[in-house]
Design a protein around this motif. Structure first.
Motif, PDB file in Angstrom:
ATOM      1  N   UNK A   1     -10.847   3.283  -0.476  1.00 43.16           N
ATOM      2  CA  UNK A   1     -12.222   2.920  -0.810  1.00 43.16           C
ATOM      3  C   UNK A   1     -13.182   4.093  -0.745  1.00 43.16           C
ATOM      4  N   UNK A   2     -12.702   5.251  -0.363  1.00 46.75           N
ATOM      5  CA  UNK A   2     -13.560   6.431  -0.230  1.00 46.75           C
ATOM      6  C   UNK A   2     -13.343   7.351  -1.427  1.00 46.75           C
ATOM      7  N   UNK A   3     -14.405   7.582  -2.167  1.00 49.69           N
ATOM      8  CA  UNK A   3     -14.297   8.431  -3.352  1.00 49.69           C
ATOM      9  C   UNK A   3     -13.837   9.822  -2.956  1.00 49.69           C
ATOM     10  N   UNK A   4     -12.839  10.332  -3.673  1.00 47.26           N
ATOM     11  CA  UNK A   4     -12.347  11.685  -3.445  1.00 47.26           C
ATOM     12  C   UNK A   4     -11.296  11.811  -2.370  1.00 47.26           C
ATOM     13  N   UNK A   5     -10.970  10.697  -1.726  1.00 49.60           N
ATOM     14  CA  UNK A   5      -9.996  10.779  -0.634  1.00 49.60           C
ATOM     15  C   UNK A   5      -8.592  11.038  -1.179  1.00 49.60           C
ATOM     16  N   UNK A   6      -7.892  12.028  -0.579  1.00 50.45           N
ATOM     17  CA  UNK A   6      -6.524  12.359  -0.961  1.00 50.45           C
ATOM     18  C   UNK A   6      -5.564  12.231   0.213  1.00 50.45           C
ATOM     19  N   UNK A   7      -6.067  12.400   1.444  1.00 50.25           N
ATOM     20  CA  UNK A   7      -5.212  12.421   2.641  1.00 50.25           C
ATOM     21  C   UNK A   7      -5.860  11.561   3.713  1.00 50.25           C
ATOM     22  N   UNK A   8      -5.048  10.709   4.368  1.00 49.71           N
ATOM     23  CA  UNK A   8      -5.513   9.912   5.500  1.00 49.71           C
ATOM     24  C   UNK A   8      -4.635  10.193   6.701  1.00 49.71           C
ATOM     25  N   UNK A   9      -5.237  10.396   7.887  1.00 47.85           N
ATOM     26  CA  UNK A   9      -4.463  10.610   9.126  1.00 47.85           C
ATOM     27  C   UNK A   9      -4.916   9.574  10.140  1.00 47.85           C
TER      28      UNK A   9
ATOM     29  N   UNK B   1       0.817  -1.207   0.000  1.00 41.15           N
ATOM     30  CA  UNK B   1       0.000   0.000   0.000  1.00 41.15           C
ATOM     31  C   UNK B   1       0.847   1.250   0.000  1.00 41.15           C
ATOM     32  N   UNK B   2       1.933   1.257   0.826  1.00 47.96           N
ATOM     33  CA  UNK B   2       2.730   2.466   0.970  1.00 47.96           C
ATOM     34  C   UNK B   2       3.449   2.841  -0.312  1.00 47.96           C
ATOM     35  N   UNK B   3       3.492   1.878  -1.231  1.00 45.70           N
ATOM     36  CA  UNK B   3       4.094   2.242  -2.503  1.00 45.70           C
ATOM     37  C   UNK B   3       3.326   3.329  -3.222  1.00 45.70           C
ATOM     38  N   UNK B   4       2.076   3.494  -2.844  1.00 42.86           N
ATOM     39  CA  UNK B   4       1.232   4.508  -3.483  1.00 42.86           C
ATOM     40  C   UNK B   4       1.028   5.722  -2.586  1.00 42.86           C
ATOM     41  N   UNK B   5       1.720   5.783  -1.443  1.00 40.84           N
ATOM     42  CA  UNK B   5       1.479   6.863  -0.477  1.00 40.84           C
ATOM     43  C   UNK B   5       2.768   7.627  -0.186  1.00 40.84           C
ATOM     44  N   UNK B   6       2.630   8.883   0.177  1.00 41.28           N
ATOM     45  CA  UNK B   6       3.732   9.708   0.681  1.00 41.28           C
ATOM     46  C   UNK B   6       3.416  10.079   2.116  1.00 41.28           C
ATOM     47  N   UNK B   7       4.336   9.728   3.047  1.00 43.18           N
ATOM     48  CA  UNK B   7       4.098  10.018   4.455  1.00 43.18           C
ATOM     49  C   UNK B   7       4.649  11.394   4.799  1.00 43.18           C
ATOM     50  N   UNK B   8       3.813  12.224   5.530  1.00 37.87           N
ATOM     51  CA  UNK B   8       4.202  13.574   5.919  1.00 37.87           C
ATOM     52  C   UNK B   8       5.200  13.490   7.075  1.00 37.87           C
ATOM     53  N   UNK B   9       6.098  14.462   7.128  1.00 34.40           N
ATOM     54  CA  UNK B   9       7.108  14.489   8.179  1.00 34.40           C
ATOM     55  C   UNK B   9       6.514  14.915   9.512  1.00 34.40           C
ATOM     56  N   UNK B  10       5.522  15.837   9.450  1.00 36.32           N
ATOM     57  CA  UNK B  10       4.897  16.351  10.672  1.00 36.32           C
ATOM     58  C   UNK B  10       3.488  15.811  10.804  1.00 36.32           C
ATOM     59  N   UNK B  11       3.065  15.584  12.041  1.00 33.74           N
ATOM     60  CA  UNK B  11       1.705  15.109  12.271  1.00 33.74           C
ATOM     61  C   UNK B  11       0.718  16.259  12.340  1.00 33.74           C
ATOM     62  N   UNK B  12      -0.564  15.922  12.371  1.00 30.67           N
ATOM     63  CA  UNK B  12      -1.608  16.930  12.472  1.00 30.67           C
ATOM     64  C   UNK B  12      -2.868  16.480  11.741  1.00 30.67           C
ATOM     65  N   UNK B  13      -3.885  17.328  11.784  1.00 31.41           N
ATOM     66  CA  UNK B  13      -5.131  17.072  11.060  1.00 31.41           C
ATOM     67  C   UNK B  13      -5.424  18.239  10.128  1.00 31.41           C
TER      68      UNK B  13
END
Length: 1415
Positions: free
Chosen positions: A1380-1388, A1336-1348
């Motif tokens: 699985x969520x249409x339009x999703x770009x960011x997950x926290x 899965x992570x092959x398709x994701x970029x992890x942010x350096x800083x946390x937050x919402x």
């Protein structure tokens, strides 16, 4: 015992054949010649003497009659048949013989069959009928026997007559009624109902048919009279109608200021000549005003009913081509008219839909250049034009029954008749009747007196009568339906018998016009014959008008004989019909109603003779009338034909000048309107609103718009000073409404007083009602309506109050009248835009609930108001029983977050007729399988029907499939006619074999690993039999659509098996068939359950095929687009809706009406969309919703009110007028269940079927953030207060939630159908989870800083890890949720809670305070 009279009479010498009007009579009519016993001649001469004396009682004559009856009774039936044999022998000169047969009714040459030989003669004669051997049938004297029966009936002696010396058991001592069997037998011998053997007046027998007919039907009363028989005298029997008031009334006062320059006419009609007449008259008026004037005419309609080889009908097609010119083929308007009448050519009516016709007509005619419409009928066609183009000038000529061709039902009839009233008061309409009778019918039915403009065949060339030498002895018999009936054939045989017998003294030939084939004889050819004979098809016919205009001497039957002749081909003009309530007492001025009532033959006879005298056939001078065939021959030989022709032409010239004066005045009145029309009168009409860019909006200043709005409010509310007492009544009505419409007799007295004041001046009331309509649609100024003082909605409220308080059985009448005032299909029903606090729904419930409530004397029903209705009942039931649906109050099954989808591609064949429905599930399945499908479409439609041509654009522009394939052309093309959406008959076995061949020849289709079928369901049923692959069926069409009735049960059993193969409960093992069925919404699921007894899931369309999104929008300033054109064309309420919108909108608020297919990018340029749904799951709704376009829709109450005009097709019975059960209602089980179909023709039917509750179950009222309006004013208010960006954001979030839930449901279905799936849970090992997470992570970029994120929130879920599970599992599930969520770009994720966001999340500006930084 008396000896038989035939055995003792001396032989009487046979003299030369008797004559009548100087013509020898064929012997078989007078019963002379070697085959007849001389007694018949003796009896005839005695009967003549008795008749001349008035039929006094004559015992010797009576004894002779009884002897003839008893002697010839055994041979009566065969003797009647022998008459036909003798007739044909006399007509042809050949010898025919009677074939003796024991079975009557099966042999050739049978004139008729008596029901039984037990006819009551023995009882009525007082002696035994003959038991001797049957006499020779050839010697049976048909007319002599009828004469004998009448004479015996004449000798009835009423019981109360004094001085009778008859024994008490003598049958003559009786009531007239008791001896009717004698006359019954006589009438049957003359042909019964159709009188085919009735040529008594052409013989020398003294009895007239009407003497017999009147005597028979005058005995229906049981009372005796001094004379049982009645002798017919036309002059005494019925008087001629008064004609003084029925004269053409040219509308003077419009003197031409300058010559008329040009005129462009769009001419509509069913009958060619009926349309040509006013068009040619207007053309002549234009040429008279300006010889250089230019006239252009376009013709619409006039269907050709003839078929190749059909000689009786094809002439009409030839005539159309000759008179109207090229193109000769039928146009779309003609096709629409064919839906009103069958293909017999006799214009028999068939069931049809007004909304559908509105749509068809609106699409067919787009001639914006026309200055004037001409409509020659039927009235319903003129009504459709009036609704669609209210501002266009129109001429309407009435020359047929007003309700001819209209859909059945009193509500439609009242609407059409009321429309005549309104049109007669409209200055943009010119109405005229073609003759006195048409005007009389209109007056009786509507209370409107029309001018009479007689027809003179303006369109004929300048040809006059002048017999050619070759035709001087020839009489032309004009075409008529009568000649194609058996009585017509006998007529010609009797005529031919006369001609053959008299050929040496009078050598005439009668030529049948039909013998020339389908070609109509040209006028100059007709004008070359000696004369013409016409048996009319109706009370008035154009054939007569044409020959009269040519000056050709014309012979027509007398009215009394025509009454009998027309029984073989009944007149449509006189058929029974309804009339509006007679508020002015006009009906009292009619001696007879202008219809055949069918109460009894005697009344119909009087009515027919009375009104036939108003026909041109019997009112125009110089028309020759005949009462028998010898009289026809006498007139042909002796009439002064030259003088007759001269008189006919002179009278035609007079009529022509009167017509020219009338039509010239109409043209100048219309010209004055064109030159002085106000801004309101120049408002866009049908053709202009159909052009691109039609926008409604008030371009004036805000102040003027506010003032105009206030005036309209005063007009609707009746709150101006001019409304007087209506102000007090409105306040009292509002107070009563607030109290729940409790009984208030003071209010009832006010309502009664106001209603009585209107009834006292009905003509003013009709004019004011018409003005009300004109104000609503924008054709009249509001100030004019206010000054009239008419309070339309107040009258409706008064009738409602009278119905609420009625205790005399008039409640239904009051309520029905109130609904009529609101127009057909809600045409004038905008009560919600007024201050009158009630609805037509309340009125309809008042009709439904006519029971008195205990303790509430005089009220209607226990809950008379629509507010008591439970809108959500059906929706709650379905949501409780359905296995899964989006946005339900509870999700019945907790769908697992993720499935392991095999890393492979599936070949998916998508088969279905509906392009967007097929595209929707194809893209949804592709998304559910992580984009791992390769799909192709099969069967996508591109209909020729105007209402669905957008399918072609969608199929080509969105899906890239621009041509038809074999499944559409070969398979679906045999199931449905896509030009008019009528189902075809087909052979199931042959069609299945052809589908098998198509599948086998297509590599992709035959190799598909998954077949998706969107219907029609019967196509899915056949596909399952020929394609062995897992199947997913998406129910978005009526289940029995296109299915043959004989195969419905088999199809439903298969459907139940498929639906039962998949369950949402427990583990999902792979079934034997691997099939599943899902529906688009709750209503489709309920319909499926009703049919097969299985509840299926409702997975709404997701519109994932759309590439346009909110980011591409360039919104306009409060400009909404109203979808779609077919709806606005057919909706009866649209003209008034559009007119009110012009009053309510301001310069900043505009509404554009869609005119054609628009791509989504064009629709997205508007700030909102107005959608009045035309079905329960319109794909446009889902497309707009998922594109986050703010939607304005009618609320459940308003949608209910509009449903009879709009019609939700999937909730309509498939064949509502078919006496056989609708295929929709066929079900495998006969238990209780929700029936999701209803008759939507009237509001009453809709409410009876809980229509509102079904409407509320549609997704339009389940999806959040849809904006609803309950009136025109609230629509504008909603638009003006709308915040498009805010609403769009809310819709986008809801859409993403719906898409996420639905895709999860699809995965569960596909796991079963495709046989894959692994649910990730706490038992997964850490290593497995890590490997999956790594993928899965092959398709994701992890942010350096946390937050919402501060913006773009979609949804969240908690993933609590089990003690033994890897901490990576929760993160894996969170990332899976975003996938699985249409339009999703960011997950926290913070180890427990997962939140997902869309593109509006700014990852450079996160919220990090407190616990936010832990994500």
């Amino acid at each position: 015992m008396r000896p038989n009279i035939l055995g003792i009479l001396a032989i009487v010498a046979v003299t030369e054949a008797a004559s009548k009007h100087g013509f020898k009579v064929p012997p078989f009519l007078n019963c002379e010649g070697p085959t007849f016993h001389p007694i018949w001649s003796v009896f005839r001469e005695s009967a003549i003497a008795n008749a001349q004396a008035g039929y006094p009682r004559n015992e010797s004559l009576r004894e002779m009659a009884v002897d003839l009856i008893t002697t010839f009774e055994p041979s009566m039936l065969l003797g009647a048949r022998a008459w036909v044999v003798q007739l044909r022998s006399a007509a042809t000169g050949d010898i025919y013989h009677l074939r003796r047969q024991t079975q009557l009714g099966t042999a050739d040459d049978v004139a008729f069959t008596l029901a039984s030989t037990n006819i009551g003669l023995q009882e009525n004669l007082g002696r035994q009928t003959s038991t001797q051997a049957e006499t020779d049938p050839a010697g049976f004297c048909l007319y002599g026997y009828v004469q004998a029966l009448f004479i015996e009936f004449r000798h009835t002696i009423p019981l109360q007559e004094e001085g009778s010396e008859l024994p008490s058991n003598d049958p003559r001592l009786a009531a007239c009624h008791d001896r009717r069997p004698l006359l019954d037998v006589a009438e049957q011998l003359l042909g019964g109902e159709t009188c085919e053997t009735d040529f008594l007046e052409s013989s020398e027998w003294p009895l007239k048919t009407f003497d017999l007919h009147l005597s028979l039907h005058s005995t229906l009363s049981l009372h005796s009279s001094s004379d049982c028989h009645v002798l017919f005298d036309m002059n005494e029997f019925v008087s001629r109608p008064h004609e003084g008031s029925w004269l053409p009334k040219p509308q003077l006062g419009f003197k031409p200021q300058k010559p008329l320059q040009s005129l462009q006419i769009a001419a509509f009609g069913l009958h060619v000549a009926s349309t040509l007449e006013p068009v040619a008259a207007l053309s002549e008026a234009l040429r008279t005003s300006n010889p250089d004037g230019n006239l252009q005419v376009s013709y619409f309609g006039h269907p050709c009913y003839g078929r190749p080889g059909d000689k009786s009908l094809r002439h009409a097609c030839v005539y159309k081509c000759q008179m109207l010119g090229s193109p000769c083929e039928d146009d779309a308007v003609a096709d629409m008219l064919k839906g009103m009448f069958n293909s017999s050519g006799f214009y028999e009516e068939v069931p049809w839909s007004i909304p559908g016709a509105l749509a068809a007509l609106g699409n067919a005619w787009r001639d914006d250049a026309a200055d004037l419409m001409v409509c020659s009928g039927p009235l319903v066609l003129c009504y459709l034009l009036d609704v669609l183009a209210p501002s266009k000038l129109m001429v309407m000529t009435l020359c047929s029954q007003l309700l001819w061709g209209a859909p059945p039902g009193e509500q439609v009839g009242a609407m059409l008749l009321g429309q005549v009233r309104m049109m007669s008061q409209n200055p943009r309409r010119a109405l005229a009747a073609c003759n006195v009778f048409a005007a009389s019918q209109c007056l009786y039915q509507t209370g409107i007196e029309l001018p009479v403009v007689e027809r003179v065949a303006h369109y004929l060339p300048a040809v006059s009568w002048g017999p050619h030498e070759s035709h001087w002895k020839e009489v032309l018999v004009l075409r008529a339906r009568y000649w194609h009936r058996l009585p017509g054939q006998y007529f010609m045989d009797v005529l031919e018998a006369f001609l053959r017998l008299n050929e040496f003294s009078h050598n005439f030939t009668f030529v049948m016009a039909a013998s020339f084939g389908p070609d109509e004889l040209p006028p100059d050819e007709i004008a070359g014959y000696r004369a013409t004979v016409l048996i009319p098809n109706d009370l008035t016919v154009f054939a007569f008008v044409e020959v009269y205009a040519l000056g050709v001497p014309t012979f027509v039957p007398e009215a009394s004989w025509l009454y009998r002749l027309r029984r073989a081909a009944p007149f449509g003009f006189l058929q029974p019909s309804m009339a509006l309530p007679d508020l002015t007492g006009i009906h009292g001025n009619f001696r007879y109603p202008p219809f055949l009532t069918a109460k009894n033959d005697l009344e119909d006879l009087k009515t027919f003779l009375h009104w036939q005298q108003t026909s041109e056939l019997h009112t125009r001078p110089h028309v020759q009338q005949f009462g028998s065939i010898p009289q026809l021959l006498y007139l042909t030989a002796s009439a002064d034909l030259l003088q007759i022709s001269k008189g006919m032409r002179e009278h035609s010239s007079k009529l022509r000048q009167e017509a020219a004066d009338f039509w010239t005045s109409v043209l100048h009145r219309f010209e004055a309107l064109r030159r002085t029309k106000t801004e309101a009168e120049s408002a866009p009409v049908l053709s202009s609103f159909m052009s691109s860019g039609h926008v409604i909006g008030n371009g004036g200043s805000g102040g003027n718009g506010h003032e105009e709005h206030s005036q309209l409010r005063a007009f609707l509310d009746c709150s101006a000073e001019e409304h007087g007492a209506w102000n007090s009544f409105r306040h009292a009505f509002q107070s009563n409404a607030a109290a729940g419409f409790s009984i208030n007799w003071e209010l009832q007295a006010m309502a009664q007083s106001l209603w009585n004041s209107v009834q006292g001046s009905p003509q003013n009331f009709a004019a004011a009602s018409a003005l009300f309509h004109q104000v609503l649609i924008g054709d009249a100024a509001v100030e004019l309506g206010i000054r009239s003082g008419h309070c339309h909605y107040g009258l409706v409220a008064a009738l409602f109050i009278l119905a609420r308080h009625d205790s005399h059985g008039n409640a239904f009448h009051y309520s029905a009248m109130a609904l009529q005032m609101l127009g057909g299909s809600a045409a004038l029903d905008f009560l919600e835009d007024s201050a009158w606090p009630f609805s037509s729904l309340d009125l309809t419930l008042a009709i439904l609930h006519q029971s008195t409530s205990p303790g509430d004397e005089g009220t209607i029903g226990t809950c008379p108001l629509f507010s008591c209705a439970n809108f959500g009942r059906v929706r709650s039931i379905i949501e409780d029983r359905i296995p899964w649906s989006s946005l339900s109050h509870r999700i019945q099954h907790n769908l697992p977050v993720g499935y392991e989808v095999p890393n492979r591609k599936w070949k998916v064949a998508v088969v279905g007729v509906h392009p967007s429905l097929s595209a929707d599930i194809a893209f949804a399945v592709n998304a559910a399988l992580r984009g791992r499908t390769e799909h192709q479409y099969f069967g996508l439609s591109c209909p020729a029907h105007h209402s669905a041509v957008h399918h072609c654009s969608f199929r080509c522009e969105v899906l890239g499939q621009c041509s038809n394939d074999a499944i559409f052309d070969v398979i679906l093309g045999q199931m449905l006619n896509f030009a008019d959406f009528t189902q075809k008959s087909f052979d199931q076995q042959v069609l299945t074999q052809e589908l098998q061949a198509i599948v086998s020849s297509d590599a992709f289709l035959s190799g598909a690993e998954l077949q998706i079928c969107t219907g029609p369901y019967y196509l899915c049923h056949m596909l399952q039999q020929v394609l062995d692959a897992p199947m997913l069926i998406y129910m978005g069409l009526t289940m029995t659509y296109m299915a043959p009735s004989y195969a419905v049960k088999e199809m439903l059993e298969s459907a139940r098996s498929i639906a039962s193969d998949f369950t949402w409960m427990g583990s999902q093992g792979v079934g034997s068939r691997r099939t599943a069925v899902v529906a688009t919404d709750l209503i489709r699921a309920a319909q499926f359950h009703h049919a097969v007894g299985v509840w299926i899931a409702a997975l709404p369309p997701l519109s994932l095929y759309q590439t346009e999104g909110l980011a591409s929008k360039t919104t306009r300033n409060l400009e909404a687009i109203a979808l779609r054109p077919e709806l606005w064309r057919r909706a009866a309420f649209f003209p008034a809706l559009r007119g009110l919108l012009r009053h309510f909108t301001d310069a900043k608020t505009k509404i554009a009406f869609q005119t054609h297919f628009l791509p989504m990018r064009s629709i997205l340029s508007y700030s909102a969309a107005i959608l009045v749904p035309w079905d329960n799951d319109v794909m446009s709704f889902y497309e707009l919703y998922h594109a986050a376009v703010p939607l304005l829709m009618p609320d459940e109450k308003l949608m209910t009110k509009w449903l009879p005009s709009v019609r939700w097709g999937s909730l309509e019975f498939e064949h509502p007028n078919d006496p056989k059960p609708s295929p929709s209602l066929i079900r495998l089980d006969h238990g209780q269940g929700l029936q999701a179909w209803m008759n939507q023709s009237t509001l009453r039917n809709v409410l009876e079927a809980e229509g509102t509750s079904w409407i509320a179950a549609a997704d339009y009222y389940r999806f959040p953030h849809v904006q609803y309006f309950h009136s025109v004013a609230s629509l504008v208010q909603q638009l003006q207060s709308l915040s498009p960006a805010t609403v769009a954001t809310s819709m986008r979030r809801a859409s993403q939630k719906i898409q996420s839930q639905t895709l999860a449901a699809y995965r569960q279905v596909l796991q079963h159908v495709l046989g894959f799936g692994h649910i990730y849970d706490s038992s997964d090992s850490s290593d497995s989870s890590s490997r999956q997470l790594s993928k899965l992570r092959g398709n994701w970029n992890q942010m350096q800083l946390g937050g919402t994120c501060k913006n773009g929130f979609i949804t969240q879920a908690d993933f609590l890890a089990e003690p033994k599970s890897s901490p990576q599992v929760g993160l894996h599930q969170c990332l899976r949720l975003c996938d699985e969520t249409a339009g999703c770009e960011v997950a926290v994720f913070n180890g427990l809670t997962c939140m997902v966001y869309d593109q509006f999340c700014n990852t450079t500006d996160l919220r990090r305070e407190g616990r936010h930084k832990m994500h």
